[in-house]
Design a protein around this motif. Structure first.
Motif, PDB file in Angstrom:
ATOM      1  N   HIS A   1       0.831  -1.213   0.000  1.00 10.11           N
ATOM      2  CA  HIS A   1       0.000   0.000   0.000  1.00 10.11           C
ATOM      3  C   HIS A   1       0.865   1.262   0.000  1.00 10.11           C
ATOM      4  O   HIS A   1       0.597   2.219  -0.724  1.00 10.11           O
ATOM      5  CB  HIS A   1      -0.917   0.010   1.220  1.00 10.11           C
ATOM      6  CG  HIS A   1      -2.206  -0.723   1.015  1.00 10.11           C
ATOM      7  ND1 HIS A   1      -3.052  -0.469  -0.046  1.00 10.11           N
ATOM      8  CD2 HIS A   1      -2.809  -1.697   1.742  1.00 10.11           C
ATOM      9  CE1 HIS A   1      -4.116  -1.247   0.021  1.00 10.11           C
ATOM     10  NE2 HIS A   1      -3.993  -2.008   1.099  1.00 10.11           N
ATOM     11  N   THR A   2       1.903   1.250   0.837  1.00  8.17           N
ATOM     12  CA  THR A   2       2.764   2.424   0.967  1.00  8.17           C
ATOM     13  C   THR A   2       3.437   2.770  -0.353  1.00  8.17           C
ATOM     14  O   THR A   2       3.451   3.929  -0.781  1.00  8.17           O
ATOM     15  CB  THR A   2       3.833   2.179   2.049  1.00  8.17           C
ATOM     16  OG1 THR A   2       3.191   1.899   3.297  1.00  8.17           O
ATOM     17  CG2 THR A   2       4.739   3.401   2.201  1.00  8.17           C
ATOM     18  N   LEU A   3       4.013   1.763  -1.001  1.00 12.68           N
ATOM     19  CA  LEU A   3       4.728   2.002  -2.255  1.00 12.68           C
ATOM     20  C   LEU A   3       3.770   2.326  -3.396  1.00 12.68           C
ATOM     21  O   LEU A   3       4.072   3.172  -4.248  1.00 12.68           O
ATOM     22  CB  LEU A   3       5.586   0.780  -2.603  1.00 12.68           C
ATOM     23  CG  LEU A   3       6.700   0.445  -1.599  1.00 12.68           C
ATOM     24  CD1 LEU A   3       7.485  -0.778  -2.070  1.00 12.68           C
ATOM     25  CD2 LEU A   3       7.639   1.631  -1.408  1.00 12.68           C
ATOM     26  N   ALA A   4       2.625   1.657  -3.424  1.00 13.48           N
ATOM     27  CA  ALA A   4       1.657   1.917  -4.495  1.00 13.48           C
ATOM     28  C   ALA A   4       1.126   3.342  -4.422  1.00 13.48           C
ATOM     29  O   ALA A   4       0.935   3.999  -5.454  1.00 13.48           O
ATOM     30  CB  ALA A   4       0.494   0.916  -4.398  1.00 13.48           C
ATOM     31  N   ALA A   5       0.912   3.843  -3.198  1.00 11.41           N
ATOM     32  CA  ALA A   5       0.378   5.200  -3.034  1.00 11.41           C
ATOM     33  C   ALA A   5       1.329   6.252  -3.590  1.00 11.41           C
ATOM     34  O   ALA A   5       0.897   7.299  -4.087  1.00 11.41           O
ATOM     35  CB  ALA A   5       0.110   5.469  -1.558  1.00 11.41           C
ATOM     36  N   LYS A   6       2.624   5.989  -3.539  1.00 16.72           N
ATOM     37  CA  LYS A   6       3.606   6.959  -4.034  1.00 16.72           C
ATOM     38  C   LYS A   6       3.514   7.139  -5.546  1.00 16.72           C
ATOM     39  O   LYS A   6       3.943   8.169  -6.077  1.00 16.72           O
ATOM     40  CB  LYS A   6       5.022   6.516  -3.647  1.00 16.72           C
ATOM     41  CG  LYS A   6       5.287   6.587  -2.149  1.00 16.72           C
ATOM     42  CD  LYS A   6       6.719   6.192  -1.825  1.00 16.72           C
ATOM     43  CE  LYS A   6       6.992   6.321  -0.332  1.00 16.72           C
ATOM     44  NZ  LYS A   6       8.394   5.961   0.015  1.00 16.72           N
ATOM     45  N   ARG A   7       2.989   6.141  -6.246  1.00 15.25           N
ATOM     46  CA  ARG A   7       2.837   6.244  -7.706  1.00 15.25           C
ATOM     47  C   ARG A   7       1.365   6.299  -8.126  1.00 15.25           C
ATOM     48  O   ARG A   7       1.038   6.066  -9.278  1.00 15.25           O
ATOM     49  CB  ARG A   7       3.512   5.046  -8.384  1.00 15.25           C
ATOM     50  CG  ARG A   7       5.028   5.048  -8.246  1.00 15.25           C
ATOM     51  CD  ARG A   7       5.647   3.889  -8.994  1.00 15.25           C
ATOM     52  NE  ARG A   7       7.105   3.894  -8.874  1.00 15.25           N
ATOM     53  CZ  ARG A   7       7.880   2.918  -9.346  1.00 15.25           C
ATOM     54  NH1 ARG A   7       7.335   1.872  -9.960  1.00 15.25           N
ATOM     55  NH2 ARG A   7       9.184   2.990  -9.203  1.00 15.25           N
TER      56      ARG A   7
END
Length: 586
Positions: A292-298
């Protein structure tokens, strides 16, 4: 419609069609960097799990391919991680001796059971179950696990024999054996430990000063463990440290793993089942959090239920290819993200890199000191230790603080499996406690508006004969009694009350136990000459109530809005007062 459904189960179909040369280059670069980082990690985590080092490499091949096909995160890097490795060792440590054939068979079966459990949850769309482990509880468990892991590796740094599944057993065992410390081993492990700690903060600035870009320097700094492996392996070979009591990895089989079915008839499969459930839940929560954390950044998104399928497939693949339980790793995934990975193909290319290492690099591992791998583990897991959660939870909510401390202490004292069980219990107990004593507020009208707020927080308009009570929780068996007592307490405190309006803005559900309590409240208030009303009842709740006798016997009304209800009651009261005056004049 069929195509969409197929893509939902095989996310690879969503990005494979858009693959091009630029994406390929980005994924290959990320794979190269992650491969260099993953090789020492895989070896170290296999050591932590009590397994032969090659199993760490095996667990970093086929599982990455399986996740790439079924997973929804574009940048999550799947493989062995510290906490799951510790849980694996804890689960099978009492079944067989570490490194034995039976121990390895149990590890393969554990991966298979974890995979089946995750896959089953995914197919049944049960990703919501992971929400029963709150973030504070997970933080407490991971912090305690990091401490246990770090102390468990000191035996390799000191060159002594020590064991224990909890912190106190480890400390006692270390203290009892410290007199047997091998100083040649310390001479290898301690400098490596210091070097790796320095690499985390000191190597990047040094590289930047040489003219490298900030990003390039950050990527190269991740190769610190590889430098440690090369240096200490050469030292062990040149000075013949193996003959001086320094424990080396020894000969590691060269080549790819053989594919075989895990031994489903293993004598301990029943004991492993519960451990598989715990490992699956912890792994899933950690993986989804990172995803979730990494996906939100993109501005991307992941699908938790499909993530269960992806992780389940990865674990089943590990069980068939000589690995052990895997999940998404935080450090690797961040490196994969920062290195520019665009699609899960980066993970597949990483698997190819690990396979190449298993085929051509393993002969050079024979002189690798286990103290080096232990130093790698200690540096990695200490980054997981986060005591700030204690301060945050204490400042925010005492109940969360109690849950964190309980999980942390139980894990340290009784071991990881008991700690996980305690964490699940603490999360559920925390939820039940909060919902069983819901916030209830007497509300009044904010002057000049149609809004109603807590009389203890705002200057509002109230009426002596009307009790407006807002319930900030769904009504169910655990809080029904509390709500009933609260209503009676407030009614008994004021003899002028003629109407009670329950404001149901936050009520999403009313179960049968709560319905019976409402019927009881309605009957008791009616006998006292008080009418019970409801306001702002949500549609789904009203649909259920409409099919019950409660609405038919309700002494008052159900109002669409609270303000409308107050106005109707006041208007009716005014009309009744006017009628009394007219009757008196007559």
């Amino acid at each position: 419609m069929q195509k969409t459904t197929l893509k939902s189960y095989f996310p690879i179909l969503s990005w494979a069609g858009e693959y091009n040369r630029d994406v390929l280059f980005s994924d290959l670069l990320a794979a190269l960097i992650v491969t260099i980082m993953l090789i020492p990690q895989s070896l170290a985590y296999a050591l932590l799990a009590g397994l032969p080092p090659q199993m760490g490499l095996y667990a970093s091949m086929l599982p990455l391919v399986a996740y790439g096909i079924f997973g929804t995160s574009r940048t999550l890097s799947v493989g062995p991680v510290a906490v799951v490795s510790l849980m694996t060792a804890s689960a099978i440590g009492h079944i067989a001796s570490a490194g034995s054939v039976s121990y390895i068979e149990a590890a393969l079966l554990l991966a298979f059971l974890s995979g089946v459990f995750l896959l089953g949850m995914g197919l049944l769309r049960m990703g919501f179950l992971a929400n029963f482990l709150s973030h504070p509880v997970i933080a407490g468990f991971i912090t305690a696990s990091g401490i246990i892991i770090a102390f468990s590796q000191l035996k390799y740094i000191l060159g002594i024999n020590a064991h224990g599944e909890n912190l106190f057993a480890l400390l006692h065992s270390l203290y009892a054996s410290v007199a047997n410390t091998n100083f040649y081993t310390v001479a290898v492990g301690l400098p490596t430990l210091i070097f790796l700690f320095w690499v985390r903060s000191g190597l990047k600035p040094l590289l930047v000063r040489t003219g490298l870009s900030d990003k390039a320097a950050a990527m190269l700094a991740k190769t610190g463990p590889v430098l440690g492996i090369i240096a200490t392996s050469y030292a062990a070979y040149y000075f013949e440290l193996g003959s001086k009591g320094v424990v080396l990895v020894g000969e590691v089989p060269t080549g790819l793993p053989s594919f075989q079915m895990p031994k489903l008839g293993h004598d301990a499969w029943r004991e492993l089942m519960l451990s598989a459930v715990f490992i699956s839940i912890i792994g899933f929560v950690e993986s989804v959090s990172v995803g979730h954390t990494l996906a939100a950044k993109r501005r991307q998104r992941i699908v938790p239920n499909q993530e269960l399928i992806g992780l389940g497939a990865a674990n089943i693949a590990a069980s068939f290819s000589g690995g052990y339980p895997v999940t998404g790793g935080f450090a690797r995934s961040v490196v994969n993200f920062d290195a520019g990975a665009v699609t899960p193909a980066a993970g597949m290319f990483t698997a190819v890199g690990i396979a190449a290492a298993a085929m051509y690099f393993t002969p050079y591992l024979a002189y690798l000191p286990k103290a080096t791998l232990a130093a790698t583990i200690i540096v990695a897991v200490l980054s997981l230790v986060d005591f700030s959660i204690l301060k945050k939870s204490w400042a925010y909510a005492r109940s969360d603080f109690i849950a964190v401390v309980t999980t942390l202490v139980v894990t340290l004292i009784m071991g990881v499996e008991t700690g996980v069980a305690c964490g699940v219990f603490a999360s559920l107990a925390l939820h039940l406690y909060k919902t069983s004593v819901p916030h209830m507020a007497v509300v009044g009208e904010v002057p000049g508006t149609e809004h109603y707020r807590n009389i203890n927080r705002h200057k509002v308009i109230t009426h002596n004969h009307i009790l407006s009570l807002r319930i900030d929780e769904s009504l169910y068996f655990a809080n029904a009694g509390f709500i009933e007592d609260k209503v009676y307490e407030l009614v008994d405190a004021c003899s002028d009350i003629q109407h009670v309006i329950l404001m149901c803005t936050a009520v999403n559900e009313i179960d049968l136990s709560a319905l019976e309590v409402l019927e009881s409240i309605n009957l008791r208030l009616k006998d006292s000459g008080i009418k019970l009303h409801l306001s702002e009842v949500k549609g789904p709740v009203m649909d259920v109530l409409a099919h019950t006798e409660f609405i038919k016997h309700l002494s008052g009304q159900v109002f669409l809005s609270h303000h409308l209800g107050i106005q109707k009651i006041l208007a009716k009261q005014k009309s009744a007062d006017t009628q009394k005056v007219q009757d008196w004049n007559i």
